[in-house]
Design an enzyme around this catalytic site. Structure first.
Site, PDB file in Angstrom:
ATOM      1  N   GLY A 171      41.225  42.772  49.106  1.00  0.00           N
ATOM      2  CA  GLY A 171      42.396  43.580  49.448  1.00  0.00           C
ATOM      3  C   GLY A 171      42.087  45.062  49.299  1.00  0.00           C
ATOM      4  O   GLY A 171      42.508  45.886  50.119  1.00  0.00           O
ATOM      5  N   SER A 172      41.331  45.397  48.267  1.00  0.00           N
ATOM      6  CA  SER A 172      40.974  46.806  48.055  1.00  0.00           C
ATOM      7  C   SER A 172      40.157  47.339  49.223  1.00  0.00           C
ATOM      8  O   SER A 172      40.371  48.468  49.689  1.00  0.00           O
ATOM      9  CB  SER A 172      40.149  46.962  46.775  1.00  0.00           C
ATOM     10  OG  SER A 172      40.895  46.546  45.651  1.00  0.00           O
TER      11      SER A 172
ATOM     12  N   ASN B 132      53.168  45.454  43.063  1.00  0.00           N
ATOM     13  CA  ASN B 132      52.523  44.465  42.217  1.00  0.00           C
ATOM     14  C   ASN B 132      53.030  44.480  40.781  1.00  0.00           C
ATOM     15  O   ASN B 132      52.906  43.492  40.070  1.00  0.00           O
ATOM     16  CB  ASN B 132      51.005  44.651  42.242  1.00  0.00           C
ATOM     17  CG  ASN B 132      50.585  46.085  42.082  1.00  0.00           C
ATOM     18  OD1 ASN B 132      50.993  46.965  42.840  1.00  0.00           O
ATOM     19  ND2 ASN B 132      49.757  46.350  41.091  1.00  0.00           N
TER      20      ASN B 132
ATOM     21  N   ALA C 101      42.958  36.956  49.704  1.00  0.00           N
ATOM     22  CA  ALA C 101      43.101  35.505  49.525  1.00  0.00           C
ATOM     23  C   ALA C 101      43.457  35.088  48.096  1.00  0.00           C
ATOM     24  O   ALA C 101      44.202  34.135  47.894  1.00  0.00           O
ATOM     25  CB  ALA C 101      41.808  34.808  49.965  1.00  0.00           C
ATOM     26  N   HIS C 102      42.927  35.803  47.095  1.00  0.00           N
ATOM     27  CA  HIS C 102      43.124  35.289  45.725  1.00  0.00           C
ATOM     28  C   HIS C 102      44.535  35.488  45.200  1.00  0.00           C
ATOM     29  O   HIS C 102      44.869  35.016  44.116  1.00  0.00           O
ATOM     30  CB  HIS C 102      42.078  35.863  44.760  1.00  0.00           C
ATOM     31  CG  HIS C 102      42.289  37.273  44.319  1.00  0.00           C
ATOM     32  ND1 HIS C 102      42.847  37.580  43.106  1.00  0.00           N
ATOM     33  CD2 HIS C 102      41.999  38.455  44.905  1.00  0.00           C
ATOM     34  CE1 HIS C 102      42.884  38.904  42.958  1.00  0.00           C
ATOM     35  NE2 HIS C 102      42.378  39.456  44.042  1.00  0.00           N
TER      36      HIS C 102
ATOM     37  N   THR D  14      26.615  39.679  56.580  1.00  0.00           N
ATOM     38  CA  THR D  14      26.664  38.240  56.823  1.00  0.00           C
ATOM     39  C   THR D  14      27.962  37.734  56.210  1.00  0.00           C
ATOM     40  O   THR D  14      28.284  38.070  55.072  1.00  0.00           O
ATOM     41  CB  THR D  14      25.445  37.558  56.165  1.00  0.00           C
ATOM     42  OG1 THR D  14      24.281  38.107  56.776  1.00  0.00           O
ATOM     43  CG2 THR D  14      25.475  36.044  56.368  1.00  0.00           C
TER      44      THR D  14
ATOM     45  N   CYS E   8      44.635  46.460  36.462  1.00  0.00           N
ATOM     46  CA  CYS E   8      43.669  47.531  36.695  1.00  0.00           C
ATOM     47  C   CYS E   8      43.775  48.610  35.639  1.00  0.00           C
ATOM     48  O   CYS E   8      42.828  49.338  35.391  1.00  0.00           O
ATOM     49  CB  CYS E   8      43.890  48.140  38.063  1.00  0.00           C
ATOM     50  SG  CYS E   8      44.188  46.893  39.299  1.00  0.00           S
TER      51      CYS E   8
END
Ligand SMILES: *Cc1c(COP(=O)(O)O)cnc(C)c1O
Length: 393
Positions: free
Chosen positions: A73-74, A153, A202-203, A239, A327
């Protein structure tokens, strides 16, 4: 330490669902092919990535070619903001954001200020909200980007994204939203809200860590972020993290299918917890808007208490929760979000965030309500300020 473990920190991260893990596993072992290779296991990887892209696109009402996978996300926030800034420099250098963004947005904006861009940080009201009118009033001829988070958040506040989107569209200014907290909790369709760029991770919705995505509306001028190979149509070299991408696709598919029931479950746990804490614990303040709020978010300040001590005592009782955001934990500065809603330092320090998720039950809330008032009482007994106040009363 008791054996009990109750996890109340879903805004910080969520566990990978078993179905998600199962979908990912083959891509670590026998389906390990590089998606850029032309032999069959390479093509299989390529196909798996494109299927995941379809799923992410479907979840937010986008075209698959408007979805770019990233490392977090960052990274999506960094790419959206720096990418728009540097690609549209000839049109202007002004960016509008809010004072309560995640650091992935705030620090990116601060970095751009050091490189000749001008940033307006809109102040929020005491509930953590901005208005669309504030955004309109901040627009200048040089404004090239508006970036406002979908939901906060820390305090869960949900911003008027559709209204801001329509102003941005009317003025022809790109609109980015950090929807990392919202995806999986709120049904978002980018076209309904005139969103040009949207970050997700995703997390935060039961997928793996280290994989995110950026939605980029077709036609948006956005510089490549990582230079190298031709992956992600030449805009984000590396990749691909195929297992991670497959996991993200599976996780968002499951989240979309279950969004209404999940939302209802969380609202139920949230509202009960807010009511009970309000009833059972004195000298507290609910942070964030009571209604325009993420379904699973509870955030209270407890006067005369250090948030860190509260977290440690809860941990001893087997409860994992948070104070401020992950954070900033470890730093002594109070949260920029709590300061922005006008809390004095000492009250901002005594905050507790509980964020519910899939596994939580009413029994978990019962247990919280058994231990929390007791812990708060014990910590306050040790506080000279509280003692002075109690003696006066
Ligand atoms: C977690 C979070 C991020 C960062 O996402 P990562 O994938 O952990 O880098 C950004 N914005 C918000 C609002 C978040 O909650």
């Amino acid at each position: 330490m008791e054996d009990k473990f109750i996890y109340f920190d879903h805004a910080s991260t969520t566990p990978v669902k078993p179905e998600v893990l199962e979908a990912m596993l083959p891509y670590f072992t026998h389906k390990f092919g590089n998606a850029s290779s032309i032999y069959s296991i390479g093509r299989e990887s390529k196909k798996a990535i494109e299927e995941a892209r379809d799923k992410v696109a479907a979840a937010i009402g986008a075209q698959p070619r408007e979805i770019f996978f990233t490392g977090s996300g960052s990274e999506s926030d960094n790419w959206a903001i720096k990418g728009v800034a540097y690609s549209n420099k000839s049109k202007g250098n002004h960016i509008i954001t809010t004072a309560i963004e995640h650091h992935a947005v705030l620090h990116t904006c601060q970095y751009l200020e050091s490189d000749g861009f001008e940033v307006t940080y809109l102040p929020v009201d005491e509930n953590g909200l901005i208005t669309a009118e504030q955004v309109r009033a901040a627009i200048k001829p040089t404004t090239i980007l508006i970036t406002v988070m979908f939901a906060n958040n820390e305090i869960g506040t949900i911003q008027p994204i559709a209204e801001i989107g329509s102003i941005a569209r009317e003025k022809g200014i790109y609109f980015h939203t950090d929807a990392v907290q919202a995806i999986g909790n709120i049904d978002i369709k980018v076209n309904d809200m005139n969103i040009d760029l949207l970050s997700l991770s995703a997390h935060k919705f039961y997928g793996p860590k280290g994989v995110g995505a950026l939605y980029v509306r077709k036609g948006v001028k956005l510089a490549s972020y990582l230079h190298g190979g031709a992956q992600e149509r030449g805009r984000r070299a590396s990749t691909e993290n195929i297992a991670g991408i497959v996991g993200m696709g599976k996780a968002i598919e499951l989240a979309s299918a279950n969004i209404e029931a999940y939302n209802k479950k969380l609202v139920d746990l949230r509202d009960r917890t807010i009511d009970e804490i309000t009833k059972k614990v004195p000298f507290i303040k609910l942070n964030g808007d009571r209604n325009k709020r993420l379904p699973g978010n509870v955030n209270f300040s407890f006067q005369y208490i250090e948030g860190e001590s509260l977290l440690l005592m809860l941990d001893l009782k087997g409860i994992a929760a948070s104070s401020g955001s992950a954070c900033t934990s470890g730093s002594l500065d109070p949260s920029h979000v709590l300061l922005a809603i006008g809390l004095p330092h000492e009250i901002a320090h005594g905050s507790l965030r509980i964020t519910f998720g899939e596994q939580n039950t009413h029994q978990d809330v019962d247990y919280l309500m058994e231990v929390l008032p007791m812990i708060v009482g014990r910590l306050r007994e040790m506080s000279p300020l509280y003692e002075a106040l109690a003696n006066k009363a």
